[in-house]
Design an enzyme around this catalytic site. Structure first.
Site, PDB file in Angstrom:
ATOM      1  N   PHE A  48       0.841  -1.212   0.000  1.00  0.00           N
ATOM      2  CA  PHE A  48       0.000   0.000   0.000  1.00  0.00           C
ATOM      3  C   PHE A  48       0.872   1.257   0.000  1.00  0.00           C
ATOM      4  O   PHE A  48       0.683   2.153   0.824  1.00  0.00           O
ATOM      5  CB  PHE A  48      -0.977   0.037   1.192  1.00  0.00           C
ATOM      6  CG  PHE A  48      -1.997  -1.058   1.172  1.00  0.00           C
ATOM      7  CD1 PHE A  48      -3.174  -0.917   0.442  1.00  0.00           C
ATOM      8  CD2 PHE A  48      -1.778  -2.238   1.863  1.00  0.00           C
ATOM      9  CE1 PHE A  48      -4.115  -1.934   0.416  1.00  0.00           C
ATOM     10  CE2 PHE A  48      -2.711  -3.259   1.831  1.00  0.00           C
ATOM     11  CZ  PHE A  48      -3.878  -3.106   1.112  1.00  0.00           C
ATOM     12  N   HIS A  49       1.831   1.297  -0.873  1.00  0.00           N
ATOM     13  CA  HIS A  49       2.684   2.479  -1.005  1.00  0.00           C
ATOM     14  C   HIS A  49       3.416   2.422  -2.349  1.00  0.00           C
ATOM     15  O   HIS A  49       3.422   1.386  -3.018  1.00  0.00           O
ATOM     16  CB  HIS A  49       3.707   2.554   0.145  1.00  0.00           C
ATOM     17  CG  HIS A  49       4.599   1.359   0.221  1.00  0.00           C
ATOM     18  ND1 HIS A  49       4.429   0.339   1.123  1.00  0.00           N
ATOM     19  CD2 HIS A  49       5.674   1.014  -0.524  1.00  0.00           C
ATOM     20  CE1 HIS A  49       5.341  -0.578   0.946  1.00  0.00           C
ATOM     21  NE2 HIS A  49       6.115  -0.201  -0.060  1.00  0.00           N
TER      22      HIS A  49
END
Ligand code: T46
Length: 133
Positions: A48-49
């Protein structure tokens, strides 16, 4: 989006298999860091980045997992199932790793030392960096 997946050379003989990875030969950058993810609980999604500068090669050296790649315009899902397969993840690419089998060991070769400031963890901010490209 072009997904770059490597099939590394396997040195096999009657004893089994061996894969050797050399920086700037098999790996397209100098390797500054190696880390690995294991004992991932069922149903967990990681990542999630994106990264501002970091390039990485992801290798599931045991078990399997899936990786969602998102360049802000297009998304691709890649399965990592073989210890001789490597997925290149460039800078400015949102990533999520999921569907880890209980025995999965995801090894990552990284072009930079660990730096929290290199992470973009907010998806809207990530999209803005893509729009500027
Ligand atoms: C990535 C994906 C594929 C460190 O102290 N040093 C390190 O080199 C790394 C990678 C992490 N950490 C610490 C930071 C956190 O407290 O380990 C903890 C877990 O890291 P994170 O939540 O960032 O793990 P993932 O699986 O979400 O992401 C990792 C990498 O951080 C990231 O660069 O691309 O794997």
């Amino acid at each position: 989006m072009q997904v770059v997946k490597y099939a590394f050379q396997q040195h096999g003989d009657a004893r089994g298999q061996l894969v050797a990875l050399e920086e700037l030969r098999d790996i397209p950058f100098e390797i500054k860091r190696v880390y690995y993810v294991y004992d991932t609980s069922v149903g967990v999604r990681r990542g999630f980045h994106s990264h501002r500068t970091l390039q990485q090669i992801l290798i599931c050296i045991h078990g399997s997992c899936k990786v969602l790649l998102d360049n802000g315009k297009e998304k691709k899902i890649v399965s990592l199932e073989k210890p001789y397969e490597g997925l290149y993840v460039p800078q400015n690419m949102w990533r999520e790793m999921y569907d880890f089998t209980p025995d999965a060991v995801l090894m990552v070769l990284a072009s930079e030392y660990y730096a929290e400031g290199d992470y973009i963890r907010d998806y809207e901010e990530f999209l803005k960096t893509c729009a500027g490209e």
